[in-house]
Design a protein around this motif. Structure first.
Motif, PDB file in Angstrom:
ATOM      1  N   GLY A 234       0.805  -1.214   0.000  1.00 24.88           N
ATOM      2  CA  GLY A 234       0.000   0.000   0.000  1.00 24.88           C
ATOM      3  C   GLY A 234       0.838   1.265   0.000  1.00 24.88           C
ATOM      4  N   VAL A 235       0.221   2.365  -0.423  1.00 21.52           N
ATOM      5  CA  VAL A 235       0.886   3.664  -0.469  1.00 21.52           C
ATOM      6  C   VAL A 235       1.230   4.120   0.954  1.00 21.52           C
ATOM      7  N   GLY A 236       2.473   4.547   1.140  1.00 22.32           N
ATOM      8  CA  GLY A 236       2.898   5.065   2.435  1.00 22.32           C
ATOM      9  C   GLY A 236       3.321   4.010   3.435  1.00 22.32           C
ATOM     10  N   THR A 237       3.248   2.743   3.063  1.00 14.23           N
ATOM     11  CA  THR A 237       3.716   1.685   3.967  1.00 14.23           C
ATOM     12  C   THR A 237       5.243   1.665   3.996  1.00 14.23           C
ATOM     13  N   SER A 238       5.782   0.967   4.981  1.00 18.17           N
ATOM     14  CA  SER A 238       7.243   0.848   5.068  1.00 18.17           C
ATOM     15  C   SER A 238       7.813   0.222   3.797  1.00 18.17           C
TER      16      SER A 238
ATOM     17  N   HIS B 136       5.144   1.638  -9.546  1.00 15.07           N
ATOM     18  CA  HIS B 136       4.611   1.215  -8.249  1.00 15.07           C
ATOM     19  C   HIS B 136       3.176   0.723  -8.402  1.00 15.07           C
ATOM     20  N   VAL B 137       2.928  -0.499  -7.927  1.00 20.59           N
ATOM     21  CA  VAL B 137       1.593  -1.085  -7.952  1.00 20.59           C
ATOM     22  C   VAL B 137       1.194  -1.372  -6.501  1.00 20.59           C
ATOM     23  N   PRO B 138       0.418  -0.485  -5.880  1.00 20.17           N
ATOM     24  CA  PRO B 138       0.050  -0.696  -4.472  1.00 20.17           C
ATOM     25  C   PRO B 138      -1.160  -1.609  -4.323  1.00 20.17           C
ATOM     26  N   TYR B 139      -1.147  -2.406  -3.258  1.00 16.00           N
ATOM     27  CA  TYR B 139      -2.277  -3.273  -2.936  1.00 16.00           C
ATOM     28  C   TYR B 139      -2.747  -2.962  -1.518  1.00 16.00           C
ATOM     29  N   LYS B 140      -3.831  -3.595  -1.118  1.00 11.95           N
ATOM     30  CA  LYS B 140      -4.356  -3.412   0.235  1.00 11.95           C
ATOM     31  C   LYS B 140      -3.838  -4.534   1.128  1.00 11.95           C
ATOM     32  N   GLY B 141      -2.541  -4.500   1.363  1.00 16.03           N
ATOM     33  CA  GLY B 141      -1.952  -5.484   2.255  1.00 16.03           C
ATOM     34  C   GLY B 141      -1.222  -6.601   1.535  1.00 16.03           C
ATOM     35  N   THR B 142      -0.433  -7.338   2.321  1.00 19.13           N
ATOM     36  CA  THR B 142       0.350  -8.444   1.791  1.00 19.13           C
ATOM     37  C   THR B 142      -0.543  -9.530   1.208  1.00 19.13           C
TER      38      THR B 142
END
Length: 324
Positions: free
Chosen positions: A159-163, A181-187
């Motif tokens: 996700g955006v802004g995660t570590s 960058h391809v962000p998701y909602k969690g691992t």
């Protein structure tokens, strides 16, 4: 008249100091709440319960984990910042929620001014992985492809802004490349996409990727640490591969509200450090994918202070919105 006022003020100050000392001498005489800013079952929850349970067991205290999830950990940190500074409300903070969230405007607290750092507990590096049959065989391959096709190699994160996201941005800035960058909602969403070949590379904490690495479905390329991870001793660091100043670890540390008596902070620090030196406690943390740390409250405070400008710079260079 001025002399009388001065005497009264002096008496009040002495009384307050004596009260603070008495509090520290008797601490703790009631249960201590350890705020856990994530739901039960995750890495932060596990680390928190190891420390809370061992503090209780070995000192005869009652330390109660209290899960307060929300906004990527900001809800729990906000509650801790506003709690009464008497040592009976502490929080298991992470760099992501304590430092990075306020930079991104996700936390209504100041990571330096609103907390009294107590003790650094543990850390786990980020790791860069690809699927087992990926044509990307190394970090050098990844960089070569990215330079040949800027913005085409797909980098997945939770996700955006995660570590993990900011570790990826740090890597790109230090390596002089551009990924997509391809962000998701969690691992849980990102890993199936990587395994299915819909993205090319993924950055995650070692604990969240370890099971797939051990099974052989993911292949690690590098860790974002100054030294190799004991869990992945065969995997080089980015520093070894020529990408300098790209350290990105998840750290956990106990903090209290600003204004907590120094004697209470020192007592908590001493007892937590004693736990972290014990092989049994180290083994419990290792089982959660974290390496036990420790150190003084001052060293933890210095880490927080140094992380703020570091990640602010990374966020700005990535073009992300920075809180005013």
């Amino acid at each position: 008249m001025k002399h009388i006022v001065k005497q009264v003020l002096t008496s009040l100050l002495l009384g307050l100091a004596a009260a603070g000392g008495a509090q520290a001498d008797s601490y703790p005489d009631q249960p201590i709440r350890m705020i856990v800013p994530f739901p039960p079952g995750g890495g932060t929850d596990t680390v928190s319960r190891v420390i809370a349970n061992e503090l209780s067991k070995q000192n005869g205290w009652t330390v109660v984990p209290d899960n307060k999830a929300g906004s990527g950990g900001s809800v729990g940190l906000s509650l801790a910042a506003k709690a009464r500074p008497d040592g009976y409300s502490i929080v298991m903070a992470q760099n992501a929620n304590m430092v990075i969230n306020p930079i991104l405007g996700k936390g209504n607290y100041d990571p330096v001014a609103d907390f009294a750092p107590v003790a650094l507990v543990a850390s786990a590096p980020q790791v860069m992985v690809v699927r087992k049959d990926s044509p990307i065989a190394s970090v050098a391959d990844l960089m070569a492809q990215a330079k040949a096709h800027p913005g085409k190699v797909r980098l997945a994160t939770p996700g955006v802004g995660t570590s993990s996201h900011l570790a990826g941005e740090l890597f790109q800035q230090r390596a002089g490349i551009k990924l997509l960058h391809v962000p998701y909602k969690g691992t849980g969403q990102a890993l199936p996409e990587l395994l299915g070949g819909r993205v090319d590379v993924y950055i995650a904490s070692v604990p969240s990727a370890m099971a797939h690495i051990q099974e052989g479905t993911l292949r690690p390329l590098a860790v974002f640490a100054k030294k190799r991870s004991s869990d992945l001793a065969q995997v080089p660091t980015l520093e070894e591969l020529g990408v300098k100043d790209a350290e990105a670890v998840t750290w956990w540390g106990v903090a209290a509200p600003a204004g907590t008596p120094a004697a209470v902070v020192e007592l908590l620090n001493t007892r937590i450090n004693a736990l972290l030196q014990q092989p049994a406690v180290q083994a419990q943390l290792k089982a959660a994918g974290a390496d036990a740390l420790g150190g003084s409250a001052q060293e933890f405070a210095a880490l927080v202070k140094s992380d703020v400008p570091k990640w602010t710079s990374v966020v700005k260079a990535a073009g992300l919105s920075v809180a005013p």
